[in-house]
Design a protein around this motif. Structure first.
Motif, short mmCIF file in Angstrom:
data_model
loop_
_atom_site.label_atom_id
_atom_site.label_comp_id
_atom_site.label_asym_id
_atom_site.label_seq_id
_atom_site.Cartn_x
_atom_site.Cartn_y
_atom_site.Cartn_z
N LEU A 33 -0.06 -0.88 -0.01
CA LEU A 33 -0.26 0.13 0.04
C LEU A 33 0.92 0.99 0.08
O LEU A 33 0.50 2.08 -0.46
CB LEU A 33 -0.90 -0.09 1.82
N SER A 34 2.13 1.27 0.81
CA SER A 34 2.41 2.12 1.16
C SER A 34 4.03 2.63 -1.22
O SER A 34 3.58 3.85 -0.99
CB SER A 34 3.66 1.69 1.67
N GLN A 35 4.15 1.30 -1.44
CA GLN A 35 4.56 1.70 -2.61
C GLN A 35 3.59 2.45 -3.70
O GLN A 35 3.99 3.11 -4.42
CB GLN A 35 5.17 0.26 -2.57
N LEU A 36 2.01 1.87 -3.22
CA LEU A 36 1.03 2.35 -4.62
C LEU A 36 0.89 3.66 -4.14
O LEU A 36 0.51 4.55 -5.02
CB LEU A 36 0.36 1.30 -4.13
N GLY A 37 0.94 4.06 -2.71
CA GLY A 37 0.67 5.43 -2.22
C GLY A 37 1.58 6.03 -2.98
O GLY A 37 1.28 7.03 -3.14
N GLU A 38 2.99 6.16 -2.98
CA GLU A 38 4.22 6.86 -3.95
C GLU A 38 3.81 6.72 -4.68
O GLU A 38 4.40 7.59 -6.00
CB GLU A 38 5.60 5.93 -3.32
N VAL A 39 3.20 6.13 -5.32
CA VAL A 39 3.02 5.77 -7.34
C VAL A 39 2.44 6.91 -7.63
O VAL A 39 2.39 7.88 -8.08
CB VAL A 39 2.88 4.19 -8.29
N LEU A 40 0.90 6.81 -7.00
CA LEU A 40 -0.15 7.41 -7.14
C LEU A 40 -0.44 9.45 -6.21
O LEU A 40 -0.92 9.86 -6.43
CB LEU A 40 -0.59 6.18 -6.84
N LYS A 41 1.08 9.43 -5.12
CA LYS A 41 0.78 10.61 -4.63
C LYS A 41 -0.33 10.08 -4.08
O LYS A 41 -1.25 11.66 -4.31
CB LYS A 41 1.12 12.22 -5.89
N PHE A 42 -0.94 9.19 -2.63
CA PHE A 42 -1.98 9.24 -2.30
C PHE A 42 -1.41 8.62 -1.37
O PHE A 42 -0.52 7.84 -1.00
CB PHE A 42 -2.88 8.47 -3.20
#
Length: 283
Positions: A33-42
């Motif tokens: 989730l953290s990595q995806l959040g970084e990709v999406l800026k979310f």
């Protein structure tokens, strides 16, 4: 013990399916989730709540997910269906019944959602979920205010609200928000289909201390109950338990101040918040 993600139930609703597919594609891509959040800026926390269907996906997220996962518009197509479901699955059945009820009776320790001003609702929801994004809070406020349409409609049901005195004493937001909320309570109490009572501190400890209780009288005079704590709610349809809940509510009704005396107490609270608001303005 290794971390175990919460189970998902994509078969329950489009909102749940959206969250389940988000996790499925995320895990297939090998992303946390953290990595995806970084990709999406979310926000990681917001993404987590979307996966578990606790929060609606905000506008603009679906396009980012389709771009990140290469899903050719899958999330964009699913979003309009998920957006129709304003409330998590565990509340949906209750909301459906409440929309049909001929009589709603409730006890709450805070101003009931059907009686809240937008500013009060925003402050209350923010206090209840301090880590939520502004968009999440705005979505929840809009859904809450939308539920008030039936209360103010042309053919409304009967409403009987019992509020704990603490709802008048514990500030939610600033004195201006509380002043306007007290005035809104007085205005709503003037409606012929609404009865409002205050349960005073003098009533002491009781069966619903720390929670809330709602009784819905449906067509055919059948009744269901709904009990809610700060993080969960339970719909009760078993006749014997519903009868006990009705007895609990009747006791609260008997211990509460009369509607006339209740309005006087709210009026006193209003004057207190008016004075506080003037003092702040003069500083």
């Amino acid at each position: 013990m290794a971390f175990q993600p919460r189970p998902l139930f994509p078969e329950r609703s489009a909102r749940d399916l959206y969250g389940s597919d988000l996790r499925r594609y995320r895990e297939a891509a090998g992303l946390s989730l953290s990595q995806l959040g970084e990709v999406l800026k979310f926000s990681k926390a917001h993404l987590s709540r979307i996966e578990t269907a606790e929060s609606l996906p905000p506008k603009g997220l679906s396009e980012k997910l389709d771009a990140a996962f290469g899903t050719d518009g899958h999330f964009c197509r699913l979003f309009p269906l998920a957006a129709l479901e304003e409330f998590p699955n565990r509340y949906r059945r209750y909301m459906e019944l409440a929309a049909q009820a001929a009589l709603l009776e409730s006890y709450t320790e805070i101003v009931h959602g059907l009686l809240q001003t937008p500013a009060f609702a925003t402050a209350a929801l923010r206090a209840g979920d301090p880590f939520a994004s502004d968009e999440e809070i705005n979505q929840k406020v809009a859904a809450r205010i939308k539920q008030q349409a039936r209360l103010h409609g042309s053919t409304p049901p009967r409403y009987w609200f019992i509020m704990d005195e603490v709802a008048l004493r514990r500030p939610v937001g600033d004195s201006l928000i509380m002043r306007d909320q007290m005035q809104a309570l007085l205005n709503t109490a003037e409606l012929r289909h609404v009865t409002l009572q205050i349960l005073p501190f003098a009533a002491g400890y009781h069966s619903e201390t720390g929670g809330s209780l709602t009784l819905l009288t449906l067509s055919g005079r059948s009744v269901v109950a709904y009990e809610e704590g700060s993080r969960s709610g339970t719909l009760i349809e078993e006749n014997g338990i519903v009868a006990k809940c009705q007895a609990y509510y009747d006791l609260l009704r008997a211990q509460a101040l009369s509607p006339r005396d209740s309005l006087a107490v709210i009026g006193t609270a209003l004057k207190g918040f008016e004075h506080a608001a003037r003092s702040v303005a003069e500083e």
